[in-house]
Scaffold this motif. Structure first.
Motif, short mmCIF file in Angstrom:
data_model
loop_
_atom_site.label_atom_id
_atom_site.label_comp_id
_atom_site.label_asym_id
_atom_site.label_seq_id
_atom_site.Cartn_x
_atom_site.Cartn_y
_atom_site.Cartn_z
N ALA A 152 9.88 2.40 0.08
CA ALA A 152 8.64 2.96 0.53
C ALA A 152 8.55 3.24 1.99
CB ALA A 152 7.57 1.86 0.33
N GLU B 123 0.63 -1.36 0.07
CA GLU B 123 0.03 -0.10 -0.11
C GLU B 123 0.89 1.27 0.02
OE1 GLU B 123 -3.83 1.88 2.41
OE2 GLU B 123 -3.20 0.01 2.77
N VAL B 124 1.77 1.34 0.76
CA VAL B 124 2.88 2.40 0.79
C VAL B 124 3.69 2.49 -0.32
CG1 VAL B 124 5.07 3.37 2.01
CG2 VAL B 124 3.14 2.48 3.29
N VAL C 65 2.48 1.95 -3.54
CA VAL C 65 1.38 2.36 -4.19
C VAL C 65 1.20 3.69 -4.03
CG1 VAL C 65 -0.89 2.26 -5.05
CG2 VAL C 65 0.11 0.19 -4.83
N LEU C 66 1.08 4.15 -2.82
CA LEU C 66 0.77 5.40 -2.49
C LEU C 66 2.14 6.62 -2.71
CD1 LEU C 66 -1.24 5.25 0.91
CD2 LEU C 66 -1.97 6.10 -1.32
N ALA C 67 3.06 5.79 -2.58
CA ALA C 67 4.47 6.76 -2.65
C ALA C 67 4.98 6.88 -4.34
CB ALA C 67 5.37 6.25 -1.57
N GLY C 68 4.42 5.86 -4.87
CA GLY C 68 4.93 5.61 -6.38
C GLY C 68 6.53 5.10 -6.39
#
Length: 66
Positions: A28, A15-16, A18-21
């Motif tokens: 991450a 999840e991190v 994805v959120l952080a790219g």
């Protein structure tokens, strides 16, 4: 620089990522930790300015009342 190895829930890491790219769990986690530290420094700076302003007000001589 010293390194630390930790265990982390894979879903959290993904999840991190994805959120952080970012493309790796290591990147991450580093991004999250750096953001947390930067946020703490910003908070310290804001509260320090506020506290300094309050100290300056308290340091001024008070006008006699009454």
């Amino acid at each position: 620089m010293a390194k630390v190895n930790i265990s982390l829930d894979a879903e959290l890491a993904v999840e991190v990522m994805v959120l952080a790219g970012v493309g790796s769990p290591q990147d991450a986690v580093e991004a999250v930790v750096r953001d947390y530290i930067a946020r703490g420094h910003r908070t310290e700076a804001r509260t320090e300015l506020r506290d300094q302003g309050l100290r300056e007000v308290d340091a001024k001589p008070q006008e006699p009342q009454g």
